[in-house]
Design a protein around this motif. Structure first.
Motif, PDB file in Angstrom:
ATOM      1  N   GLY A 122       1.098  -0.950   0.151  1.00 55.23           N
ATOM      2  CA  GLY A 122      -0.350  -0.229  -0.366  1.00 55.23           C
ATOM      3  C   GLY A 122       0.693   1.640  -0.370  1.00 55.23           C
ATOM      4  O   GLY A 122       2.276   0.882   0.537  1.00 55.23           O
ATOM      5  N   SER A 123       0.120   2.520  -0.290  1.00 53.26           N
ATOM      6  CA  SER A 123       1.173   3.596  -0.505  1.00 53.26           C
ATOM      7  C   SER A 123       0.947   4.255   1.121  1.00 53.26           C
ATOM      8  O   SER A 123       1.656   5.320   1.551  1.00 53.26           O
ATOM      9  CB  SER A 123       1.091   4.816  -1.253  1.00 53.26           C
ATOM     10  N   LYS A 124       0.592   4.114   1.815  1.00 53.13           N
ATOM     11  CA  LYS A 124       0.124   4.840   3.094  1.00 53.13           C
ATOM     12  C   LYS A 124       1.269   4.222   4.006  1.00 53.13           C
ATOM     13  O   LYS A 124       1.592   4.989   5.064  1.00 53.13           O
ATOM     14  CB  LYS A 124      -1.275   4.112   3.772  1.00 53.13           C
ATOM     15  N   TYR A 141      -4.223  14.787   3.655  1.00 52.89           N
ATOM     16  CA  TYR A 141      -4.389  13.694   4.296  1.00 52.89           C
ATOM     17  C   TYR A 141      -3.621  13.491   4.869  1.00 52.89           C
ATOM     18  O   TYR A 141      -2.302  14.591   4.955  1.00 52.89           O
ATOM     19  CB  TYR A 141      -4.099  12.828   2.874  1.00 52.89           C
ATOM     20  N   TYR A 193       0.738  12.260   5.927  1.00 47.66           N
ATOM     21  CA  TYR A 193       2.078  13.220   6.205  1.00 47.66           C
ATOM     22  C   TYR A 193       2.855  13.596   7.149  1.00 47.66           C
ATOM     23  O   TYR A 193       4.113  14.064   7.372  1.00 47.66           O
ATOM     24  CB  TYR A 193       1.490  14.305   5.261  1.00 47.66           C
ATOM     25  N   ASN A 245       1.106  16.327  -3.199  1.00 49.31           N
ATOM     26  CA  ASN A 245       0.249  15.125  -2.833  1.00 49.31           C
ATOM     27  C   ASN A 245      -0.504  15.556  -4.587  1.00 49.31           C
ATOM     28  O   ASN A 245      -2.075  16.750  -4.179  1.00 49.31           O
ATOM     29  CB  ASN A 245      -0.945  15.122  -1.889  1.00 49.31           C
ATOM     30  N   ASN A 295      -6.386  14.810  -1.930  1.00 54.15           N
ATOM     31  CA  ASN A 295      -6.667  14.633  -1.193  1.00 54.15           C
ATOM     32  C   ASN A 295      -7.047  15.784  -0.188  1.00 54.15           C
ATOM     33  O   ASN A 295      -5.875  15.346   0.480  1.00 54.15           O
ATOM     34  CB  ASN A 295      -6.864  12.867  -0.259  1.00 54.15           C
ATOM     35  N   ASP A 325       3.099  11.962  -4.395  1.00 52.24           N
ATOM     36  CA  ASP A 325       1.658  11.397  -3.993  1.00 52.24           C
ATOM     37  C   ASP A 325       1.058  11.330  -5.247  1.00 52.24           C
ATOM     38  O   ASP A 325       0.102  12.264  -4.980  1.00 52.24           O
ATOM     39  CB  ASP A 325       1.165  10.933  -2.961  1.00 52.24           C
ATOM     40  N   CYS A 356      -1.935   9.036  -6.248  1.00 49.66           N
ATOM     41  CA  CYS A 356      -2.265   7.739  -5.980  1.00 49.66           C
ATOM     42  C   CYS A 356      -3.764   8.282  -6.375  1.00 49.66           C
ATOM     43  O   CYS A 356      -4.864   6.812  -6.959  1.00 49.66           O
ATOM     44  CB  CYS A 356      -2.582   7.286  -4.829  1.00 49.66           C
ATOM     45  N   TYR A 357      -3.854   8.876  -6.817  1.00 44.22           N
ATOM     46  CA  TYR A 357      -5.111   9.424  -7.820  1.00 44.22           C
ATOM     47  C   TYR A 357      -5.247   9.970  -9.044  1.00 44.22           C
ATOM     48  O   TYR A 357      -6.109  10.440 -10.065  1.00 44.22           O
ATOM     49  CB  TYR A 357      -6.522  10.610  -6.975  1.00 44.22           C
ATOM     50  N   SER A 389      -0.494   4.175  -6.658  1.00 39.22           N
ATOM     51  CA  SER A 389      -0.984   2.807  -5.301  1.00 39.22           C
ATOM     52  C   SER A 389      -1.958   2.405  -6.705  1.00 39.22           C
ATOM     53  O   SER A 389      -2.691   2.951  -7.497  1.00 39.22           O
ATOM     54  CB  SER A 389      -2.542   3.390  -4.419  1.00 39.22           C
ATOM     55  N   SER A 439      -4.822   0.316  -5.336  1.00 41.67           N
ATOM     56  CA  SER A 439      -5.361   0.815  -4.086  1.00 41.67           C
ATOM     57  C   SER A 439      -6.795   1.025  -5.277  1.00 41.67           C
ATOM     58  O   SER A 439      -8.209   1.000  -5.292  1.00 41.67           O
ATOM     59  CB  SER A 439      -5.286   1.420  -3.157  1.00 41.67           C
ATOM     60  N   LYS A 440      -6.720   2.359  -5.512  1.00 42.37           N
ATOM     61  CA  LYS A 440      -8.325   2.885  -6.000  1.00 42.37           C
ATOM     62  C   LYS A 440      -9.041   2.822  -7.661  1.00 42.37           C
ATOM     63  O   LYS A 440      -9.621   2.700  -7.741  1.00 42.37           O
ATOM     64  CB  LYS A 440      -7.840   4.809  -6.073  1.00 42.37           C
ATOM     65  N   ARG A 443      -3.183  -4.476  -1.365  1.00 42.97           N
ATOM     66  CA  ARG A 443      -2.252  -3.839  -0.670  1.00 42.97           C
ATOM     67  C   ARG A 443      -1.143  -3.806  -1.767  1.00 42.97           C
ATOM     68  O   ARG A 443       0.453  -4.175  -1.277  1.00 42.97           O
ATOM     69  CB  ARG A 443      -1.370  -4.151   0.690  1.00 42.97           C
ATOM     70  N   TYR A 469     -13.496  12.436  -4.428  1.00 38.61           N
ATOM     71  CA  TYR A 469     -13.965  12.891  -3.812  1.00 38.61           C
ATOM     72  C   TYR A 469     -14.904  14.546  -4.286  1.00 38.61           C
ATOM     73  O   TYR A 469     -14.225  15.062  -4.789  1.00 38.61           O
ATOM     74  CB  TYR A 469     -12.715  13.476  -2.480  1.00 38.61           C
TER      75      TYR A 469
HETATM   76  C1  LIG Z   1      -3.236  10.830  -0.498  1.00 39.72           C
HETATM   77  C2  LIG Z   1      -3.289   9.171  -0.516  1.00 39.72           C
HETATM   78  N1  LIG Z   1      -2.054   8.575   0.223  1.00 39.72           N
HETATM   79  C3  LIG Z   1      -2.409   7.223   0.575  1.00 39.72           C
HETATM   80  C4  LIG Z   1      -3.578   6.748   0.356  1.00 39.72           C
HETATM   81  C5  LIG Z   1      -2.901   5.119   1.202  1.00 39.72           C
HETATM   82  O1  LIG Z   1      -3.369   4.259   0.043  1.00 39.72           O
HETATM   83  P1  LIG Z   1      -3.222   2.885   0.185  1.00 39.72           P
HETATM   84  O2  LIG Z   1      -2.744   2.960   0.806  1.00 39.72           O
HETATM   85  O3  LIG Z   1      -4.364   2.498  -0.227  1.00 39.72           O
HETATM   86  O4  LIG Z   1      -2.127   2.775  -1.067  1.00 39.72           O
HETATM   87  C6  LIG Z   1      -4.790   7.446   0.370  1.00 39.72           C
HETATM   88  C7  LIG Z   1      -6.296   6.798   0.677  1.00 39.72           C
HETATM   89  O5  LIG Z   1      -6.819   6.703   1.124  1.00 39.72           O
HETATM   90  C8  LIG Z   1      -4.923   8.796  -0.012  1.00 39.72           C
HETATM   91  O6  LIG Z   1      -5.675   9.481   0.230  1.00 39.72           O
END
Ligand SMILES: Cc1ncc(COP(=O)(O)O)c(C=O)c1O
Length: 375
Positions: free
Chosen positions: A94-96, A119, A122, A154, A158, A186, A188-189, A223, A225-226, A234, A311
């Motif tokens: 996962g990227s978190k 988010y 950070y 980012n 987000n 970051d 991821c979107y 990521s 994930s989305k 993950r 969002y």
């Molecule tokens: C800006 C941002 N970075 C990272 C993540 C983490 O995503 P993941 O761990 O699923 O890759 C999220 C999850 O909502 C996010 O909004």
């Protein structure tokens, strides 16, 4: 002595509990649009690949299998216009985890510049490393920023869906070269652009060749994930300057951070396929259009600068109700959203509504938004 967990901010989602109760009291199921957790099907190609790797008695490679490494490099080139060094990619759990750990893995204890509307991880990651998080407006002139060892970007962001354009990314790269600051972006979107020029040209990456051919000092996170409904697997990655990634990989090996072998197989499959990503984007586009129209009826105005992401970033069209008043009014209609204050105090007039409801949930939310919230 103070324990690390005691120095971190409270986990903000716990404060939504009373509004969950309020939403539960509304007849019918709660339309929970507060958290951005994917709800659609994991693509079949990922499931098949995962099953093919179900026999996995040995340890998986920390660097990723050769197939996954090749898929990562190709993905950057094909979808983001970025020529990434074959040694400049790494799968992450996962990227978190990478957002939370990067300052620690790099041994950064000075200033970490983070987006001021952001988010929360950070900030948490900087604190865990013993560094100082400093919120800045990442769309402003870099010449006005304080010195830092690391800058987080980012984009798309987000919670507000703002995108840093090519010109700003070029300025940031020039500033990074002048100041020696590492930039971690970051992204991821990135697969969810809604407005031009990003629909036609794609969301720009800090690693794109038209930003800089030289990737020194630059890192980008992505990521699955989305884009691929793979949050439960993950599966994510970091790419960029091999001189920064190399020593970091050594630290990760000591710590035992390994993406599970079957997940490596699934991630290889999804990175090699763009079709399912386009299909998922259309699903979100439809839900977004429906929710935007309904929010207008409810007297909520979307931020005009939102150009991408998962969002809606909404405020009271009359400019009177604050975030918690909007959260309260929506909860009374059985809809849960996140208050802007979760993402920084200056967002106290905004709420974040996620597009991650099933079609039934979105249809229900649309019905409940038909009348003004604050007549
Ligand atoms: C800006 C941002 N970075 C990272 C993540 C983490 O995503 P993941 O761990 O699923 O890759 C999220 C999850 O909502 C996010 O909004």
């Amino acid at each position: 002595m103070s324990l690390a967990g005691e120095t971190l901010p409270d986990f903000p989602w716990d404060t939504l509990a009373p509004y969950k109760e309020l939403a539960n009291a509304y007849p019918g199921p709660v339309a929970d649009l507060s958290i951005g957790t994917p709800v659609d099907q994991t693509p079949e190609i990922a499931i098949v690949a995962l099953r093919e790797a179900e026999q996995s008695p040995g340890y998986p490679p920390a660097l990723g299998t050769p197939e996954l490494r090749e898929a990562m490099v190709n993905w950057w080139s094909r979808t983001r216009g970025a020529t990434v060094d074959p040694d400049g990619v790494l799968p992450t759990i996962g990227s978190k985890e990478m957002v939370a750990l990067l300052p620690s893995l790099l041994g950064i204890t000075g200033n970490v510049l983070i987006p001021e509307v952001a988010y929360p991880t950070y900030d948490v990651g900087a604190r865990l490393a013993g560094a100082t998080p400093i919120p800045i407006d990442t769309a402003s002139d870099p010449a006005t920023w304080p010195a830092g060892d690391l800058l987080w970007l980012n984009s798309p962001a987000n919670p507000n869906g703002h995108v840093l354009d090519r010109e700003q990314l070029r300025k940031i790269v020039a500033w990074s070269r002048q100041t020696g600051t590492i930039v971690a972006s970051d992204e991821c979107y990135a697969a969810l652009p809604w407005d031009e020029p990003y629909v036609s040209e794609g969301v720009p990456s800090i690693l794109a060749d038209d930003i800089s051919d030289d990737k020194t000092g630059l890192l980008a996170l992505y990521s699955a994930s989305k884009q691929s409904n793979l949050a439960g697997y993950r599966a994510a990655l970091i790419a960029g300057d091999p001189a920064i990634l190399g020593p970091m990989i050594e630290v990760r090996k000591h710590m035992g951070f390994l993406m599970p072998g079957p997940v490596q197989r699934a991630m290889t499959a999804i990175l090699n396929d763009d079709e399912h990503v386009a299909q998922q984007r259309e699903v979100y586009r439809r839900r977004r259009d429906e929710l935007m129209a309904a929010c207008a009826s409810a007297g909520l105005r979307p931020d005009p600068e939102t150009a991408a992401g998962l969002y809606l970033w909404l405020e009271d069209a009359k400019g009177e109700a604050d975030a918690w008043q909007i959260v309260d009014a929506l909860a009374r209609r059985g809809i849960l959203v996140a208050p802007g204050t979760f993402y920084g105090e200056q967002s106290r007039m905004f709420v974040r509504m996620s597009l991650t409801g099933t079609d039934d949930v979105i249809a229900e939310a649309v019905k409940r938004l038909a009348e003004p919230l604050f007549p």
